[in-house]
Write a protein that holds these residues in place. Structure first.
Motif, mmCIF file in Angstrom:
data_model
loop_
_atom_site.group_PDB
_atom_site.id
_atom_site.type_symbol
_atom_site.label_atom_id
_atom_site.label_comp_id
_atom_site.label_asym_id
_atom_site.label_seq_id
_atom_site.Cartn_x
_atom_site.Cartn_y
_atom_site.Cartn_z
ATOM 1 N N VAL A 74 0.846 -1.207 0.000
ATOM 2 C CA VAL A 74 0.000 0.000 0.000
ATOM 3 C C VAL A 74 0.873 1.246 0.000
ATOM 4 C CG1 VAL A 74 -1.675 1.341 1.342
ATOM 5 C CG2 VAL A 74 -2.000 -1.115 1.033
ATOM 6 N N LYS A 75 1.948 1.204 0.787
ATOM 7 C CA LYS A 75 2.846 2.363 0.832
ATOM 8 C C LYS A 75 3.479 2.622 -0.531
ATOM 9 C CE LYS A 75 3.700 2.206 5.743
ATOM 10 N NZ LYS A 75 4.474 1.502 6.767
ATOM 11 N N GLU A 76 3.812 1.546 -1.229
ATOM 12 C CA GLU A 76 4.397 1.700 -2.573
ATOM 13 C C GLU A 76 3.384 2.299 -3.551
ATOM 14 O OE1 GLU A 76 7.176 -2.210 -1.812
ATOM 15 O OE2 GLU A 76 5.779 -2.225 -3.517
ATOM 16 N N LEU A 77 2.129 1.842 -3.434
ATOM 17 C CA LEU A 77 1.089 2.393 -4.309
ATOM 18 C C LEU A 77 0.921 3.886 -4.050
ATOM 19 C CD1 LEU A 77 -1.739 -0.311 -4.160
ATOM 20 C CD2 LEU A 77 -0.107 0.066 -5.999
ATOM 21 N N LYS A 78 0.956 4.233 -2.773
ATOM 22 C CA LYS A 78 0.804 5.653 -2.422
ATOM 23 C C LYS A 78 1.944 6.479 -3.024
ATOM 24 C CE LYS A 78 0.831 8.879 1.394
ATOM 25 N NZ LYS A 78 -0.196 9.829 0.963
ATOM 26 N N LYS A 79 3.141 5.944 -2.921
ATOM 27 C CA LYS A 79 4.304 6.637 -3.479
ATOM 28 C C LYS A 79 4.140 6.846 -4.981
ATOM 29 C CE LYS A 79 8.585 6.273 -1.036
ATOM 30 N NZ LYS A 79 9.500 5.255 -0.533
ATOM 31 N N ALA A 80 3.499 5.863 -5.616
ATOM 32 C CA ALA A 80 3.290 5.952 -7.059
ATOM 33 C C ALA A 80 2.103 6.858 -7.407
ATOM 34 C CB ALA A 80 3.105 4.550 -7.639
ATOM 35 N N GLY A 81 1.515 7.493 -6.381
ATOM 36 C CA GLY A 81 0.450 8.467 -6.633
ATOM 37 C C GLY A 81 -0.942 7.875 -6.771
ATOM 38 N N LYS A 82 -1.105 6.598 -6.399
ATOM 39 C CA LYS A 82 -2.418 5.961 -6.527
ATOM 40 C C LYS A 82 -3.326 6.373 -5.370
ATOM 41 C CE LYS A 82 -0.588 3.395 -9.762
ATOM 42 N NZ LYS A 82 -0.922 3.618 -11.167
ATOM 43 N N THR A 83 -4.618 6.232 -5.592
ATOM 44 C CA THR A 83 -5.593 6.493 -4.545
ATOM 45 C C THR A 83 -6.048 5.156 -3.960
ATOM 46 O OG1 THR A 83 -6.317 8.390 -5.820
ATOM 47 C CG2 THR A 83 -7.761 7.679 -4.025
ATOM 48 N N ILE A 84 -6.126 5.103 -2.642
ATOM 49 C CA ILE A 84 -6.475 3.837 -1.992
ATOM 50 C C ILE A 84 -7.576 4.060 -0.966
ATOM 51 C CG2 ILE A 84 -5.609 1.966 -0.514
ATOM 52 C CD1 ILE A 84 -2.822 3.217 -2.033
ATOM 53 N N LEU A 85 -8.605 3.246 -1.079
ATOM 54 C CA LEU A 85 -9.683 3.248 -0.084
ATOM 55 C C LEU A 85 -9.675 1.887 0.586
ATOM 56 C CD1 LEU A 85 -12.291 4.199 1.312
ATOM 57 C CD2 LEU A 85 -13.535 3.666 -0.772
ATOM 58 N N LEU A 86 -9.611 1.916 1.903
ATOM 59 C CA LEU A 86 -9.373 0.694 2.658
ATOM 60 C C LEU A 86 -10.370 0.628 3.801
ATOM 61 C CD1 LEU A 86 -6.795 -1.275 3.395
ATOM 62 C CD2 LEU A 86 -6.261 0.552 4.958
ATOM 63 N N SER A 87 -11.168 -0.438 3.856
ATOM 64 C CA SER A 87 -12.076 -0.547 4.995
ATOM 65 C C SER A 87 -11.490 -1.497 6.014
ATOM 66 C CB SER A 87 -13.448 -1.032 4.547
ATOM 67 O OG SER A 87 -13.522 -2.434 4.654
ATOM 68 N N SER A 88 -11.833 -1.273 7.260
ATOM 69 C CA SER A 88 -11.300 -2.145 8.298
ATOM 70 C C SER A 88 -12.088 -1.973 9.580
ATOM 71 C CB SER A 88 -9.835 -1.804 8.550
ATOM 72 O OG SER A 88 -9.293 -2.664 9.524
ATOM 73 N N HIS A 89 -12.098 -3.016 10.412
ATOM 74 C CA HIS A 89 -12.606 -2.775 11.759
ATOM 75 C C HIS A 89 -11.462 -2.839 12.761
ATOM 76 C CE1 HIS A 89 -12.826 -7.171 11.600
ATOM 77 N NE2 HIS A 89 -12.764 -7.156 12.907
ATOM 78 N N ILE A 90 -10.230 -2.835 12.223
ATOM 79 C CA ILE A 90 -9.050 -2.857 13.090
ATOM 80 C C ILE A 90 -8.377 -1.495 13.046
ATOM 81 C CG2 ILE A 90 -6.913 -4.068 13.641
ATOM 82 C CD1 ILE A 90 -8.064 -6.212 11.566
ATOM 83 N N LEU A 91 -8.411 -0.833 14.177
ATOM 84 C CA LEU A 91 -7.873 0.515 14.279
ATOM 85 C C LEU A 91 -6.402 0.600 13.887
ATOM 86 C CD1 LEU A 91 -8.768 3.254 15.161
ATOM 87 C CD2 LEU A 91 -8.083 2.664 17.474
ATOM 88 N N ALA A 92 -5.606 -0.316 14.413
ATOM 89 C CA ALA A 92 -4.151 -0.247 14.210
ATOM 90 C C ALA A 92 -3.791 -0.291 12.730
ATOM 91 C CB ALA A 92 -3.473 -1.385 14.948
ATOM 92 N N GLU A 93 -4.526 -1.098 11.981
ATOM 93 C CA GLU A 93 -4.241 -1.240 10.559
ATOM 94 C C GLU A 93 -4.449 0.090 9.824
ATOM 95 O OE1 GLU A 93 -5.300 -4.719 8.160
ATOM 96 O OE2 GLU A 93 -7.040 -3.545 7.578
#
Ligand code: ADP
Ligand code: MG
Length: 304
Positions: free
Chosen positions: A172-191
């Motif tokens: 995910v960090k690599e995708l962000k660096k490449a300028g991508k948009t990411i939407l991520l759902s979770s019920h885990i706060l730490a993640e």
């Protein structure tokens, strides 16, 4: 520019209102977290964004298009990992990755090999023979192998062990660096905390907060333990101080984020010997919002 714009989105299942006027705005290049307990409406929202489910009311714009009417066009520009991964049981993992990957843009076999190696997945097994964790890996690789503008992950690390979770975070960090948009759902706060620039918190079909983690932290209290030369007096009368306990020259209390400065100034007149301040955790904020619901969902997680 907003890649995803949702306004007053409402969805019913029969008479049950699953989403109640949801608002979301996700900018290009942002990693956005969508967090809430089980049953809050995360998957419902994401399915509507993907054009897999029809909304009842409100507006949804994805990359300038309508997900319900322009689904085919949009799906070439986005990759999606559903909450429950149901793969074709008779295909191998490798076949599923190729099939889904090639449907979208930018499939490269070097990228496929790299991801198989990083996630340690044997692509030759039939999907029916994979464990939950391995099925999740197939879905993740199939999404990550595509070179698209938008990645949507619905509870992506369910079933993954901590090592693989780490690999996913790295991706995910690599995708962000490449300028991508990411939407991520979770019920885990730490993640979500580890990855996201901003979050929306959803509960019972309603967005209850949106902001950066430091925005949200302002809603919480800092815990202070202090030793003074003279016993502190008058703590209980200060604005923003909660649950003060003073035992001779030792005191403990919680203080609202916006009142830390005046409160610390006040206590210095008693001569501070040592002071320990524990920053608020989002965990506490969650417990305030969700109460037992949140605590039991975390317990379920640790039992899994
Ligand atoms: P989350 O992904 O946050 O766990 P969901 O979006 O899956 O939540 O579900 C939100 C609410 O809608 C839950 O109460 C769930 O039981 C209900 N729900 C989800 N899908 C359906 C469906 N197909 N029919 C009826 N109710 C549903
Ligand atoms: Mg879900």
């Amino acid at each position: 520019m907003s890649i995803i714009k949702v306004k007053n989105l409402t969805k019913y299942y029969g008479k049950f209102k699953a989403l109640d006027k949801i608002n979301l705005s996700i900018k290009e290049g942002e990693v956005f977290g969508f967090i809430g307990p089980n049953g809050a409406g995360k998957s419902t929202t994401l399915r509507i964004l993907l054009g897999l489910l029809r909304k009842d009311d409100g507006e949804v714009v994805l990359m300038g298009k309508d997900p319900w009417h322009d689904a085919v066009e949009l799906h070439r520009k986005l990759a999606y990992v559903p909450g429950e991964v149901n793969l074709w049981p008779n295909l191998t993992g490798g076949e599923v990755i190729d099939l889904l990957g090639r449907l979208r843009g930018g499939f490269k076999s070097e990228r496929r090999e790299e991801l198989l190696k990083r996630f340690k997945l044997d692509p030759t097994k039939k999907c029916s023979a994979y464990s939950t964790g391995n099925r999740q890996k197939v879905a993740l690789i199939a999404a990550l192998v595509s070179d698209v503008d938008l990645y949507i992950f619905d509870e992506p690390t369910i079933g993954l062990d901590p090592l693989m979770e780490g690999i996913f975070r790295q991706c995910v960090k690599e995708l962000k660096k490449a300028g991508k948009t990411i939407l991520l759902s979770s019920h885990i706060l730490a993640e979500v905390e580890a990855l996201c620039d901003r979050v929306s918190i959803i509960r019972e079909g309603k967005i209850i907060e949106t902001g950066t983690f430091s925005d949200l932290r302002h809603l919480t209290r800092t815990s202070i333990t202090v030793d003074t030369i003279q016993p502190i007096t008058g703590l209980e009368n200060l604005e923003g101080v909660h649950n003060p306990v003073v035992e001779d020259t030792h005191a403990h209390f919680n203080v609202d984020a916006e009142k830390i400065d005046p409160v610390i100034r006040y206590i210095t007149q008693f001569g501070v010997r040592s002071l320990l301040s524990t920053p608020p955790t989002l965990e506490e904020l969650f417990i305030r919002y969700y109460g037992d619901e949140y605590i039991s969902s975390q317990q379920e997680m640790s039992e899994e």
